[in-house]
Design a protein around this motif. Structure first.
Motif, PDB file in Angstrom:
ATOM      1  N   LEU A 172      -4.366 -12.873 -44.724  1.00  0.00           N
ATOM      2  CA  LEU A 172      -3.060 -12.940 -44.070  1.00  0.00           C
ATOM      3  C   LEU A 172      -2.990 -13.956 -42.942  1.00  0.00           C
ATOM      4  O   LEU A 172      -2.042 -14.744 -42.857  1.00  0.00           O
ATOM      5  N   LEU A 173      -3.971 -13.951 -42.058  1.00  0.00           N
ATOM      6  CA  LEU A 173      -3.853 -14.684 -40.802  1.00  0.00           C
ATOM      7  C   LEU A 173      -3.737 -16.198 -40.938  1.00  0.00           C
ATOM      8  O   LEU A 173      -3.082 -16.832 -40.097  1.00  0.00           O
ATOM      9  N   PRO A 174      -4.334 -16.813 -41.953  1.00  0.00           N
ATOM     10  CA  PRO A 174      -4.148 -18.264 -42.066  1.00  0.00           C
ATOM     11  C   PRO A 174      -2.692 -18.693 -42.248  1.00  0.00           C
ATOM     12  O   PRO A 174      -2.388 -19.876 -42.090  1.00  0.00           O
ATOM     13  N   ASN A 175      -1.807 -17.746 -42.543  1.00  0.00           N
ATOM     14  CA  ASN A 175      -0.396 -18.072 -42.737  1.00  0.00           C
ATOM     15  C   ASN A 175       0.449 -17.831 -41.488  1.00  0.00           C
ATOM     16  O   ASN A 175       1.679 -17.906 -41.553  1.00  0.00           O
ATOM     17  N   TYR A 176      -0.209 -17.533 -40.379  1.00  0.00           N
ATOM     18  CA  TYR A 176       0.503 -17.272 -39.132  1.00  0.00           C
ATOM     19  C   TYR A 176       0.089 -18.290 -38.076  1.00  0.00           C
ATOM     20  O   TYR A 176      -1.040 -18.789 -38.074  1.00  0.00           O
ATOM     21  N   LEU A 177       1.018 -18.558 -37.177  1.00  0.00           N
ATOM     22  CA  LEU A 177       0.767 -19.468 -36.065  1.00  0.00           C
ATOM     23  C   LEU A 177       0.471 -18.643 -34.820  1.00  0.00           C
ATOM     24  O   LEU A 177       1.176 -17.677 -34.528  1.00  0.00           O
ATOM     25  N   PHE A 178      -0.591 -19.004 -34.108  1.00  0.00           N
ATOM     26  CA  PHE A 178      -0.938 -18.342 -32.863  1.00  0.00           C
ATOM     27  C   PHE A 178      -0.526 -19.247 -31.700  1.00  0.00           C
ATOM     28  O   PHE A 178      -0.942 -20.391 -31.635  1.00  0.00           O
ATOM     29  N   VAL A 179       0.285 -18.713 -30.806  1.00  0.00           N
ATOM     30  CA  VAL A 179       0.836 -19.493 -29.699  1.00  0.00           C
ATOM     31  C   VAL A 179       0.398 -18.881 -28.377  1.00  0.00           C
ATOM     32  O   VAL A 179       0.552 -17.678 -28.167  1.00  0.00           O
ATOM     33  N   VAL A 180      -0.153 -19.704 -27.514  1.00  0.00           N
ATOM     34  CA  VAL A 180      -0.547 -19.258 -26.176  1.00  0.00           C
ATOM     35  C   VAL A 180       0.165 -20.121 -25.145  1.00  0.00           C
ATOM     36  O   VAL A 180       0.016 -21.342 -25.146  1.00  0.00           O
ATOM     37  N   GLY A 181       0.957 -19.513 -24.283  1.00  0.00           N
ATOM     38  CA  GLY A 181       1.630 -20.220 -23.197  1.00  0.00           C
ATOM     39  C   GLY A 181       1.254 -19.588 -21.871  1.00  0.00           C
ATOM     40  O   GLY A 181       1.755 -18.525 -21.523  1.00  0.00           O
ATOM     41  N   THR A 182       0.358 -20.203 -21.156  1.00  0.00           N
ATOM     42  CA  THR A 182      -0.172 -19.578 -19.944  1.00  0.00           C
ATOM     43  C   THR A 182      -0.677 -20.635 -18.977  1.00  0.00           C
ATOM     44  O   THR A 182      -0.757 -21.813 -19.307  1.00  0.00           O
ATOM     45  N   GLY A 183      -1.025 -20.191 -17.784  1.00  0.00           N
ATOM     46  CA  GLY A 183      -1.652 -21.062 -16.791  1.00  0.00           C
ATOM     47  C   GLY A 183      -0.828 -21.304 -15.548  1.00  0.00           C
ATOM     48  O   GLY A 183      -1.383 -21.479 -14.464  1.00  0.00           O
ATOM     49  N   GLY A 184       0.490 -21.317 -15.675  1.00  0.00           N
ATOM     50  CA  GLY A 184       1.330 -21.614 -14.517  1.00  0.00           C
ATOM     51  C   GLY A 184       1.150 -20.628 -13.383  1.00  0.00           C
ATOM     52  O   GLY A 184       1.063 -21.014 -12.204  1.00  0.00           O
ATOM     53  N   ASN A 185       1.070 -19.332 -13.714  1.00  0.00           N
ATOM     54  CA  ASN A 185       0.902 -18.324 -12.668  1.00  0.00           C
ATOM     55  C   ASN A 185      -0.458 -18.421 -12.003  1.00  0.00           C
ATOM     56  O   ASN A 185      -0.602 -18.135 -10.805  1.00  0.00           O
ATOM     57  N   ASP A 186      -1.463 -18.806 -12.775  1.00  0.00           N
ATOM     58  CA  ASP A 186      -2.797 -18.965 -12.184  1.00  0.00           C
ATOM     59  C   ASP A 186      -2.793 -20.055 -11.122  1.00  0.00           C
ATOM     60  O   ASP A 186      -3.364 -19.895 -10.042  1.00  0.00           O
ATOM     61  N   TYR A 187      -2.138 -21.183 -11.442  1.00  0.00           N
ATOM     62  CA  TYR A 187      -2.023 -22.251 -10.454  1.00  0.00           C
ATOM     63  C   TYR A 187      -1.191 -21.805  -9.257  1.00  0.00           C
ATOM     64  O   TYR A 187      -1.544 -22.041  -8.103  1.00  0.00           O
ATOM     65  N   SER A 188      -0.053 -21.152  -9.533  1.00  0.00           N
ATOM     66  CA  SER A 188       0.860 -20.788  -8.447  1.00  0.00           C
ATOM     67  C   SER A 188       0.248 -19.787  -7.484  1.00  0.00           C
ATOM     68  O   SER A 188       0.303 -19.967  -6.266  1.00  0.00           O
ATOM     69  N   PHE A 189      -0.336 -18.723  -8.035  1.00  0.00           N
ATOM     70  CA  PHE A 189      -0.767 -17.611  -7.198  1.00  0.00           C
ATOM     71  C   PHE A 189      -2.251 -17.619  -6.873  1.00  0.00           C
ATOM     72  O   PHE A 189      -2.658 -17.091  -5.843  1.00  0.00           O
ATOM     73  N   ASN A 190      -3.055 -18.193  -7.753  1.00  0.00           N
ATOM     74  CA  ASN A 190      -4.496 -18.180  -7.517  1.00  0.00           C
ATOM     75  C   ASN A 190      -5.028 -19.483  -6.959  1.00  0.00           C
ATOM     76  O   ASN A 190      -6.189 -19.556  -6.564  1.00  0.00           O
ATOM     77  N   TYR A 191      -4.187 -20.534  -6.924  1.00  0.00           N
ATOM     78  CA  TYR A 191      -4.648 -21.795  -6.346  1.00  0.00           C
ATOM     79  C   TYR A 191      -3.754 -22.233  -5.197  1.00  0.00           C
ATOM     80  O   TYR A 191      -4.181 -22.250  -4.048  1.00  0.00           O
ATOM     81  N   PHE A 192      -2.504 -22.566  -5.476  1.00  0.00           N
ATOM     82  CA  PHE A 192      -1.652 -23.124  -4.423  1.00  0.00           C
ATOM     83  C   PHE A 192      -1.349 -22.100  -3.330  1.00  0.00           C
ATOM     84  O   PHE A 192      -1.356 -22.435  -2.140  1.00  0.00           O
ATOM     85  N   LEU A 193      -1.102 -20.848  -3.699  1.00  0.00           N
ATOM     86  CA  LEU A 193      -0.834 -19.825  -2.695  1.00  0.00           C
ATOM     87  C   LEU A 193      -2.080 -19.503  -1.877  1.00  0.00           C
ATOM     88  O   LEU A 193      -1.992 -19.141  -0.701  1.00  0.00           O
ATOM     89  N   MET A 194      -3.251 -19.660  -2.493  1.00  0.00           N
ATOM     90  CA  MET A 194      -4.512 -19.302  -1.835  1.00  0.00           C
ATOM     91  C   MET A 194      -5.268 -20.520  -1.332  1.00  0.00           C
ATOM     92  O   MET A 194      -6.406 -20.401  -0.890  1.00  0.00           O
ATOM     93  N   LYS A 195      -4.659 -21.693  -1.385  1.00  0.00           N
ATOM     94  CA  LYS A 195      -5.371 -22.935  -1.122  1.00  0.00           C
ATOM     95  C   LYS A 195      -6.005 -22.963   0.263  1.00  0.00           C
ATOM     96  O   LYS A 195      -7.092 -23.523   0.456  1.00  0.00           O
ATOM     97  N   SER A 196      -5.361 -22.359   1.224  1.00  0.00           N
ATOM     98  CA  SER A 196      -5.886 -22.394   2.596  1.00  0.00           C
ATOM     99  C   SER A 196      -7.135 -21.537   2.754  1.00  0.00           C
ATOM    100  O   SER A 196      -7.893 -21.713   3.710  1.00  0.00           O
ATOM    101  N   SER A 197      -7.370 -20.622   1.816  1.00  0.00           N
ATOM    102  CA  SER A 197      -8.500 -19.707   1.963  1.00  0.00           C
ATOM    103  C   SER A 197      -9.595 -19.927   0.924  1.00  0.00           C
ATOM    104  O   SER A 197     -10.594 -19.209   0.928  1.00  0.00           O
ATOM    105  N   ILE A 198      -9.406 -20.912   0.035  1.00  0.00           N
ATOM    106  CA  ILE A 198     -10.434 -21.190  -0.956  1.00  0.00           C
ATOM    107  C   ILE A 198     -10.914 -22.625  -0.796  1.00  0.00           C
ATOM    108  O   ILE A 198     -10.190 -23.490  -0.306  1.00  0.00           O
ATOM    109  N   ASN A 199     -12.131 -22.860  -1.172  1.00  0.00           N
ATOM    110  CA  ASN A 199     -12.724 -24.188  -1.052  1.00  0.00           C
ATOM    111  C   ASN A 199     -13.115 -24.675  -2.441  1.00  0.00           C
ATOM    112  O   ASN A 199     -14.292 -24.681  -2.812  1.00  0.00           O
ATOM    113  N   VAL A 200     -12.120 -25.066  -3.222  1.00  0.00           N
ATOM    114  CA  VAL A 200     -12.363 -25.525  -4.579  1.00  0.00           C
ATOM    115  C   VAL A 200     -11.336 -26.599  -4.913  1.00  0.00           C
ATOM    116  O   VAL A 200     -10.168 -26.507  -4.504  1.00  0.00           O
ATOM    117  N   SER A 201     -11.763 -27.612  -5.615  1.00  0.00           N
ATOM    118  CA  SER A 201     -10.849 -28.691  -5.982  1.00  0.00           C
ATOM    119  C   SER A 201      -9.949 -28.257  -7.140  1.00  0.00           C
ATOM    120  O   SER A 201     -10.257 -27.308  -7.871  1.00  0.00           O
TER     121      SER A 201
END
Length: 238
Positions: A172-201
């Protein structure tokens, strides 16, 4: 892993700054007709078709106006005024119906044969992104299969799909498309919002996201299908 099967994992470039970009360059996306029978969707708000409507403690909901002002059914839980990118992709593939939300109690039986949407607004790749985005409970992250560990797909939807269509997943599965749309929240909340408290590029953070998502998908029982002809995206922030 073979490259003959038409299953594809399409990464939607849904970054905070360029969420309208879609990595749909693979030829399978442009093929219409019977080859692609449906979509299985994982991600956050920009591909959520209404899962968060059914999460009692979630603060990330879009079931009220002006959301849905241009959608035929009105506010539906989509974080858009009309159809979202998953609806448009389904139209492009000429699927006969909208992809139902996994959390909807009515998503069962024949309603799942053209796919299921597991996306949840405010979720992300990293485990704590949903909490930082004030998605109040762990249950909300579980709808997104605990940041794309495809637990709900494999333990709930896939057995029912096999029962509905009378074939095993490898057929069955070869006839279906798998779609992943993610990452924006990780940047928004885990990087830019926390940028002052984390030391990572930004580059190191992006590498960590890519590695985390890859590991989470590989943990699934059907990882070989997810990874078949994988299309990686370059986030617009980098």
């Amino acid at each position: 892993m073979t490259r003959e099967t038409p299953s594809k994992l399409i990464f939607l470039c849904l970054s905070l700054l360029a969420y309208s970009s879609i990595c749909t360059s693979h030829p399978s996306v442009s093929k219409k007709g019977a080859e692609i029978k449906g979509l299985f969707v994982f991600g956050s708000s920009l591909v959520d078709n209404g899962n968060n409507n059914f999460l009692q403690n979630s603060l990330a909901k879009a079931d009220y106006l002006p959301y849905g002002v241009d959608f035929p059914l009105g506010p539906s839980g989509r974080f858009t005024n009309g159809k979202n990118v998953i609806d448009l992709l389904g139209d492009h593939l000429q699927l006969p119906s909208l992809i139902p939300a996994f959390a909807d109690p009515n998503t069962m039986g024949s309603k799942i044969v053209h796919g299921v949407n597991f996306a949840s607004g405010a979720s992300g790749i990293l485990d704590d992104t949903g909490f930082l985005a004030q998605t109040a409970t762990q249950n909300t992250l579980e709808i997104a299969a605990k940041s794309f560990k495809i637990r709900n797909f494999e333990k709930v939807t896939l057995p029912e799909l096999e029962a509905q269509l009378g074939h095993r997943s490898r057929v069955l599965l070869p006839n279906y498309l798998f779609v992943v749309g993610t990452g924006g929240n990780d940047y928004s909340f885990n990087y830019f919002l926390m940028k002052s408290s984390i030391n990572v590029s930004l580059e190191a953070f992006t590498a960590n996201l890519t590695s985390s998502l890859s590991q989470q998908i590989r943990s699934g029982l059907h990882a070989q299908i997810f990874f078949d002809n994988l299309l990686l995206f370059e986030d617009a922030k980098s």
